[in-house]
Design a protein around this motif. Structure first.
Motif, PDB file in Angstrom:
ATOM      1  N   ALA A  46       0.853  -1.192   0.000  1.00 51.78           N
ATOM      2  CA  ALA A  46       0.000   0.000   0.000  1.00 51.78           C
ATOM      3  C   ALA A  46       0.883   1.234   0.000  1.00 51.78           C
ATOM      4  O   ALA A  46       2.013   1.203   0.497  1.00 51.78           O
ATOM      5  N   SER A  47       0.366   2.319  -0.560  1.00 48.83           N
ATOM      6  CA  SER A  47       1.152   3.563  -0.629  1.00 48.83           C
ATOM      7  C   SER A  47       1.425   4.136   0.752  1.00 48.83           C
ATOM      8  O   SER A  47       2.403   4.842   0.955  1.00 48.83           O
ATOM      9  N   LYS A  56     -10.080  -1.175  -1.070  1.00 50.14           N
ATOM     10  CA  LYS A  56     -10.830  -1.413   0.170  1.00 50.14           C
ATOM     11  C   LYS A  56      -9.936  -1.506   1.396  1.00 50.14           C
ATOM     12  O   LYS A  56     -10.376  -1.935   2.463  1.00 50.14           O
ATOM     13  N   GLY A  57      -8.662  -1.112   1.256  1.00 51.94           N
ATOM     14  CA  GLY A  57      -7.757  -1.178   2.390  1.00 51.94           C
ATOM     15  C   GLY A  57      -7.650  -2.592   2.931  1.00 51.94           C
ATOM     16  O   GLY A  57      -7.559  -3.565   2.174  1.00 51.94           O
ATOM     17  N   ASN A  84      -4.109   7.876  -4.296  1.00 50.95           N
ATOM     18  CA  ASN A  84      -2.855   7.551  -3.593  1.00 50.95           C
ATOM     19  C   ASN A  84      -2.173   6.346  -4.222  1.00 50.95           C
ATOM     20  O   ASN A  84      -0.946   6.302  -4.350  1.00 50.95           O
ATOM     21  N   TRP A  85      -2.976   5.368  -4.586  1.00 49.84           N
ATOM     22  CA  TRP A  85      -2.465   4.171  -5.260  1.00 49.84           C
ATOM     23  C   TRP A  85      -1.788   4.551  -6.575  1.00 49.84           C
ATOM     24  O   TRP A  85      -0.652   4.158  -6.846  1.00 49.84           O
ATOM     25  N   MET A  86      -2.460   5.353  -7.370  1.00 50.72           N
ATOM     26  CA  MET A  86      -1.925   5.751  -8.670  1.00 50.72           C
ATOM     27  C   MET A  86      -0.671   6.614  -8.535  1.00 50.72           C
ATOM     28  O   MET A  86       0.297   6.465  -9.275  1.00 50.72           O
ATOM     29  N   LYS A  87      -0.682   7.531  -7.593  1.00 52.15           N
ATOM     30  CA  LYS A  87       0.454   8.447  -7.396  1.00 52.15           C
ATOM     31  C   LYS A  87       1.711   7.675  -7.006  1.00 52.15           C
ATOM     32  O   LYS A  87       2.810   7.942  -7.527  1.00 52.15           O
ATOM     33  N   PHE A 103      -3.413  -2.476  -0.984  1.00 52.20           N
ATOM     34  CA  PHE A 103      -4.374  -2.335   0.106  1.00 52.20           C
ATOM     35  C   PHE A 103      -4.669  -0.860   0.376  1.00 52.20           C
ATOM     36  O   PHE A 103      -5.020  -0.481   1.491  1.00 52.20           O
ATOM     37  N   ASP A 104      -4.550  -0.049  -0.656  1.00 47.57           N
ATOM     38  CA  ASP A 104      -4.939   1.358  -0.529  1.00 47.57           C
ATOM     39  C   ASP A 104      -6.460   1.462  -0.459  1.00 47.57           C
ATOM     40  O   ASP A 104      -7.187   0.582  -0.943  1.00 47.57           O
TER      41      ASP A 104
END
Length: 359
Positions: free
Chosen positions: A256-257, A313-314, A294-297, A288-289
């Motif tokens: 996750a980011s 969905k974290g 945030n995931w894309m960045k 797990f973002d």
């Protein structure tokens, strides 16, 4: 016997019984003078695992930074002391075994409860943990000290592990077991559970650890991967069987980011990917973002140019319970035919294994 002597003997016996509190518990507490403004407030006993303050066992009013709690024997249970308007689990809130006997509580920046053999042993170990953490916090954490830092933590965790394994019938050991679940290997957890008694197993969180270990058996080395479907960044659904079991060695990477250790692993993973991607190696990242931006960045900033899927969905991601992922980063190295080879493989170990597999 002289009646007067009999009376004196009886009074002495009653005094002795009262002093050792055979029929219940008594906790005499002292709060550090540095904590002001607590007089007139209350100290509470709350069972660990309680769902709300309506489960408070006992309370006492603070006077001159002191208090006394007492009551009938309730059997053994792990509890916390906490002060009114101060959240349980923070400073001045020690965990301890509530049991029959006379206890002494010290509430300070390090808080503990003594007075019985089990509480004495538990608080001594907690004091060592506290002292070690204070020492480590003063060490500048950089590349030169990382190894030493990790060695100290490993040694400390080892002592806690020995305590747990030596006390599989004690609730203090069960408490440590749940606290250290992410620091103990699966083999160590299995070893502890194999000797734990019913009281140990009844502690909140222990049963979920056992269930987690059962899940891990389904995705252990030697087992075939379990398929699932998840979306890419465009919203298109993909089964991971599109990439796994198709003749390539695949690293299934849960990350996750927001996960610092995950982000620190990226340069190493990228280096390995660039070296082996044309030799039959692929990475399928499962994020797990819980925020798509945030995931894309993170993927763009770190140039993570491999396959990525997420249901945004974290920790509620469908993949987490399926693969027994309760901490990240977590990786599974999967062979060309879809057989799981190894779990949590990183860095030099991963590169060495790929060199062996992709000659």
């Amino acid at each position: 016997m002289n009646r007067k002597l009999l009376s004196i003997g009886l009074m002495s016996t009653l005094t002795l019984l009262s002093s050792v509190n055979l029929y219940g518990y008594e906790i005499k507490g002292k709060i550090a003078s540095s904590l002001s403004g607590v007089d007139g407030k209350y100290v509470y006993i709350l069972p660990i695992g309680a769902k709300g303050l309506n489960e408070v066992i006992d309370s006492a009013k603070i006077s001159n930074n002191s208090f006394i709690l007492s009551g009938a024997d309730k059997g053994e249970m792990m509890c916390r002391l906490f002060i009114q308007d101060m959240a349980p689990g923070k400073t001045y809130s020690p965990s301890f075994l509530l049991e029959k006997g006379n206890l002494v509580a010290t509430l300070d920046t390090f808080s503990y409860v003594n007075g019985t053999p089990e509480n004495d042993a538990f608080s001594a170990l907690m004091k060592k943990v506290e002292d070690t953490q204070t020492k480590l916090s003063a060490i500048p954490k950089d590349a030169d000290t990382d190894k030493k830092y990790e060695e100290i933590i490993k040694e400390l965790n080892g002592e806690a592990y020995k305590y747990i394994l030596a006390n599989p019938t004690k609730l203090t050991a069960a408490k440590l077991f749940t606290d250290l679940r992410y620091d103990l290997t699966e083999a160590e957890q299995e070893e502890i559970l194999a000797v734990a008694d019913a009281k140990f197993m009844s502690f909140p969180g222990v049963s979920s650890i056992k269930e987690h270990l059962e899940v891990l058996k389904n995705v252990a080395p030697g087992k075939k991967f379990i398929d699932f479907e998840m979306a890419d960044s465009e919203g298109k659904l993909h089964k991971i069987s599109e990439y796994i079991g198709k003749g390539k060695v695949v690293l299934l990477d849960f990350w996750a980011s927001w996960c610092g250790p995950c982000m620190r692993e990226v340069p190493s993973i990228k280096k390995i990917y660039d070296k082996y991607k044309d030799k039959g190696f692929e990475i399928v990242g499962i994020s797990f973002d819980n925020k798509k931006e945030n995931w894309m960045k993170a993927r763009t900033d770190k140039n993570m140019n491999w396959i990525h899927l997420s249901d945004i969905k974290g920790w509620k991601s469908l993949a987490a319970p399926m693969y027994g992922v309760n901490s990240i980063p977590c990786t599974l190295l999967i062979d060309k035919d879809g057989t799981i080879l190894q779990r949590n493989i990183f860095g030099d170990e991963l590169e060495g294994k790929l060199a062996e597999l992709l000659k």
